[in-house]
Design a protein around this motif. Structure first.
Motif, PDB file in Angstrom:
ATOM      1  N   LEU A  48      59.265  32.917 -91.199  1.00  0.00           N
ATOM      2  CA  LEU A  48      59.024  32.971 -92.632  1.00  0.00           C
ATOM      3  C   LEU A  48      57.915  33.989 -92.877  1.00  0.00           C
ATOM      4  CD1 LEU A  48      59.898  31.570 -95.299  1.00  0.00           C
ATOM      5  CD2 LEU A  48      57.949  30.026 -94.993  1.00  0.00           C
ATOM      6  N   LEU A  49      58.260  35.062 -93.587  1.00  0.00           N
ATOM      7  CA  LEU A  49      57.323  36.151 -93.825  1.00  0.00           C
ATOM      8  C   LEU A  49      56.965  36.223 -95.297  1.00  0.00           C
ATOM      9  CD1 LEU A  49      58.996  39.045 -91.767  1.00  0.00           C
ATOM     10  CD2 LEU A  49      57.393  37.297 -90.970  1.00  0.00           C
ATOM     11  N   GLY A  50      55.822  36.821 -95.577  1.00  0.00           N
ATOM     12  CA  GLY A  50      55.420  37.022 -96.957  1.00  0.00           C
ATOM     13  C   GLY A  50      53.952  37.354 -97.027  1.00  0.00           C
ATOM     14  N   PRO A  51      53.524  37.995 -98.106  1.00  0.00           N
ATOM     15  CA  PRO A  51      52.103  38.315 -98.268  1.00  0.00           C
ATOM     16  C   PRO A  51      51.279  37.051 -98.450  1.00  0.00           C
ATOM     17  CG  PRO A  51      53.292  38.782-100.288  1.00  0.00           C
ATOM     18  CD  PRO A  51      54.326  38.418 -99.263  1.00  0.00           C
ATOM     19  N   GLU A 101      51.230  30.929 -88.251  1.00  0.00           N
ATOM     20  CA  GLU A 101      50.445  32.102 -87.846  1.00  0.00           C
ATOM     21  C   GLU A 101      49.730  31.838 -86.509  1.00  0.00           C
ATOM     22  OE1 GLU A 101      48.028  33.753 -90.931  1.00  0.00           O
ATOM     23  OE2 GLU A 101      49.574  33.489 -92.459  1.00  0.00           O
ATOM     24  N   PRO A 102      50.490  31.556 -85.461  1.00  0.00           N
ATOM     25  CA  PRO A 102      49.890  31.117 -84.195  1.00  0.00           C
ATOM     26  C   PRO A 102      49.125  32.191 -83.442  1.00  0.00           C
ATOM     27  CG  PRO A 102      52.231  31.482 -83.911  1.00  0.00           C
ATOM     28  CD  PRO A 102      51.958  31.627 -85.385  1.00  0.00           C
ATOM     29  N   THR A 103      49.375  33.467 -83.714  1.00  0.00           N
ATOM     30  CA  THR A 103      48.720  34.508 -82.915  1.00  0.00           C
ATOM     31  C   THR A 103      47.645  35.266 -83.693  1.00  0.00           C
ATOM     32  OG1 THR A 103      50.436  36.125 -83.501  1.00  0.00           O
ATOM     33  CG2 THR A 103      50.779  34.852 -81.494  1.00  0.00           C
ATOM     34  N   THR A 104      47.275  34.759 -84.864  1.00  0.00           N
ATOM     35  CA  THR A 104      46.229  35.419 -85.645  1.00  0.00           C
ATOM     36  C   THR A 104      44.935  35.483 -84.839  1.00  0.00           C
ATOM     37  OG1 THR A 104      47.169  34.698 -87.750  1.00  0.00           O
ATOM     38  CG2 THR A 104      44.844  35.296 -87.747  1.00  0.00           C
ATOM     39  N   THR A 119      54.155  34.192 -89.820  1.00  0.00           N
ATOM     40  CA  THR A 119      53.332  35.214 -89.171  1.00  0.00           C
ATOM     41  C   THR A 119      53.070  36.370 -90.117  1.00  0.00           C
ATOM     42  OG1 THR A 119      53.174  36.742 -87.287  1.00  0.00           O
ATOM     43  CG2 THR A 119      55.362  36.364 -88.203  1.00  0.00           C
ATOM     44  N   GLN A 120      51.947  37.057 -89.887  1.00  0.00           N
ATOM     45  CA  GLN A 120      51.645  38.284 -90.607  1.00  0.00           C
ATOM     46  C   GLN A 120      51.941  39.504 -89.744  1.00  0.00           C
ATOM     47  OE1 GLN A 120      47.951  38.468 -92.836  1.00  0.00           O
ATOM     48  NE2 GLN A 120      47.790  36.245 -92.866  1.00  0.00           N
ATOM     49  N   TYR A 121      52.318  39.257 -88.479  1.00  0.00           N
ATOM     50  CA  TYR A 121      52.636  40.344 -87.571  1.00  0.00           C
ATOM     51  C   TYR A 121      54.150  40.570 -87.606  1.00  0.00           C
ATOM     52  CZ  TYR A 121      47.925  39.515 -85.823  1.00  0.00           C
ATOM     53  OH  TYR A 121      46.566  39.349 -85.724  1.00  0.00           O
ATOM     54  N   LEU A 122      54.570  41.646 -88.236  1.00  0.00           N
ATOM     55  CA  LEU A 122      55.995  41.876 -88.402  1.00  0.00           C
ATOM     56  C   LEU A 122      56.687  42.184 -87.081  1.00  0.00           C
ATOM     57  CD1 LEU A 122      55.928  43.849 -91.755  1.00  0.00           C
ATOM     58  CD2 LEU A 122      56.122  41.404 -91.353  1.00  0.00           C
ATOM     59  N   GLU A 123      55.967  42.825 -86.156  1.00  0.00           N
ATOM     60  CA  GLU A 123      56.541  43.064 -84.835  1.00  0.00           C
ATOM     61  C   GLU A 123      56.855  41.737 -84.157  1.00  0.00           C
ATOM     62  OE1 GLU A 123      55.396  45.000 -80.477  1.00  0.00           O
ATOM     63  OE2 GLU A 123      53.875  44.792 -82.034  1.00  0.00           O
ATOM     64  N   GLU A 124      56.018  40.746 -84.385  1.00  0.00           N
ATOM     65  CA  GLU A 124      56.229  39.420 -83.814  1.00  0.00           C
ATOM     66  C   GLU A 124      57.542  38.822 -84.304  1.00  0.00           C
ATOM     67  OE1 GLU A 124      52.790  36.774 -82.926  1.00  0.00           O
ATOM     68  OE2 GLU A 124      53.428  35.868 -84.799  1.00  0.00           O
ATOM     69  N   VAL A 168      62.078  36.312 -96.176  1.00  0.00           N
ATOM     70  CA  VAL A 168      60.892  36.949 -96.749  1.00  0.00           C
ATOM     71  C   VAL A 168      60.608  36.295 -98.092  1.00  0.00           C
ATOM     72  CG1 VAL A 168      59.815  39.111 -97.489  1.00  0.00           C
ATOM     73  CG2 VAL A 168      61.496  39.122 -95.617  1.00  0.00           C
ATOM     74  N   LEU A 169      59.382  35.775 -98.243  1.00  0.00           N
ATOM     75  CA  LEU A 169      58.972  35.121 -99.480  1.00  0.00           C
ATOM     76  C   LEU A 169      58.128  36.055-100.339  1.00  0.00           C
ATOM     77  CD1 LEU A 169      57.762  31.487 -98.622  1.00  0.00           C
ATOM     78  CD2 LEU A 169      59.971  32.230 -99.490  1.00  0.00           C
ATOM     79  N   GLY A 170      58.210  35.863-101.633  1.00  0.00           N
ATOM     80  CA  GLY A 170      57.331  36.540-102.571  1.00  0.00           C
ATOM     81  C   GLY A 170      57.142  35.663-103.783  1.00  0.00           C
ATOM     82  N   LYS A 171      55.892  35.284-104.047  1.00  0.00           N
ATOM     83  CA  LYS A 171      55.582  34.421-105.193  1.00  0.00           C
ATOM     84  C   LYS A 171      56.404  33.133-105.161  1.00  0.00           C
ATOM     85  CE  LYS A 171      54.230  38.366-108.049  1.00  0.00           C
ATOM     86  NZ  LYS A 171      54.449  39.134-109.299  1.00  0.00           N
TER      87      LYS A 171
END
Length: 315
Positions: free
Chosen positions: A35-38, A164-167, A195-200, A210-213
């Motif tokens: 699950l990705l998103g800002p 976000e396990p690898t932050t 995660t915030q790491y897209l490569e991950e 991908v989430l947004g708002k």
């Protein structure tokens, strides 16, 4: 097989702020889902709802076949949750942390001792097991935290949530955790990853949302998302301004321009045949292109495209 995780219309408000807005999710068993998103997109709130720590204001969700509101105890017996920060007792050794977690999970003393030894070995912590965890590196603490989530034994943890396990981890520790996540999935555990790491996400995830708002902007496999929302690009550098102008004339309206760097960006499918075709078409005399670079589509491109206030869409 039924989904390991299924959510329909999940909605959550904090005062006047709508954090989740009718979110739908479906995760197949034994897969890695990202699950990705800002920041502020609703990732952690989603995890908290699915892990029964927060109640949704509307919508329904089932994890491991159980409703997250009406069957919380059953959900909690089937899941493991690792938050953004390693939850270990610094005044205990690694072995003591695992033994305590195993006992709290209901294992007998002999079973807890056996499971502690198994997990220390599996996560590469046997030599450090007798040391206080305050002496552990960030990567070691994270591995210990993951191990504690698996104390109930193989097959009992059906779904593992990793928020976000690898932050904050160094590249080597991150690679080690990636290997562990893949091993868990290969062993049948469903892994739900934020995660915030897209490569991950690109390396690990079978499927991505991908989430947004608080809303779904896109979902699909990493390859499908890159094919739809990002493009390969051939960057051409001209040796001088005259050559640059000639290339500009031939490149057409789809090219991107950087006059200061004498560089054109031309869309391509990334194949060797198409790259050769473009080079021959744009520079038949082989004198207007000094060098070129193939920019391959990445999840970074997908992420930037989707989170630039775009309307929600699906793959």
């Amino acid at each position: 097989m039924p989904p390991a995780i299924e959510a329909t219309g999940l909605t959550k408000n904090y005062g006047d702020l709508r954090v989740l807005d009718a979110l739908d999710l479906q995760v197949a068993p034994g897969t890695v889902f990202a699950l990705l998103g800002p920041n502020g997109a609703g990732k952690t709130t989603t995890v908290r709802i699915l892990a029964t720590l927060t109640t949704p204001d509307a919508g329904h969700a089932r994890v491991a076949g159980h409703d997250v509101v009406t069957a919380r105890p059953r959900v909690r017996r089937a899941i493991s949750l690792t938050g953004q920060f390693a939850a270990v007792d610094e005044n205990q050794t690694g072995a003591e942390n695992l033994w305590t977690a195993a006992r709290l999970s209901g294992l007998t003393r002999p079973a807890a001792a056996r499971r502690t030894a198994e997990l220390l070995d599996r996560f590469g912590l046997t030599e450090a097991g007798g040391r206080l965890t305050k002496t552990y590196s960030g990567g070691m603490r994270r591995r210990l935290d993951l191990a504690a989530g698996l104390v109930r034994g193989p097959g009992e943890t059906q779904v593992m949530f990793l928020d976000e396990p690898t932050t904050g981890l160094d590249p080597r520790s991150r690679q080690e955790l990636w290997e562990i996540v893949r091993e868990l999935s290969d062993g049948g555990t469903t892994v739900f990853l934020t995660t915030q790491y897209l490569e991950e996400a690109d390396r690990l995830a079978d499927r991505i949302t991908v989430l947004g708002k608080g809303r779904t902007l896109a979902e699909g496999t990493p390859a499908a998302l890159k094919a739809r929302y990002a493009a390969h690009r051939l960057d051409l550098v001209a040796p001088d301004e005259q050559a640059y102008l000639r290339l500009t004339t031939l490149a057409g309206p789809t090219a991107t321009h950087d006059p200061a760097a004498l560089t054109l960006g031309v869309p391509t499918d990334g194949s060797a045949a198409h790259v050769r075709e473009l080079l021959d078409a744009l520079d038949p005399g082989r004198r207007d292109i000094a060098r070129f670079t193939l920019h391959t589509a990445t999840l970074d491109d997908v992420f930037l495209t989707l989170t630039a206030d775009k309307e929600p869409s699906h793959v």
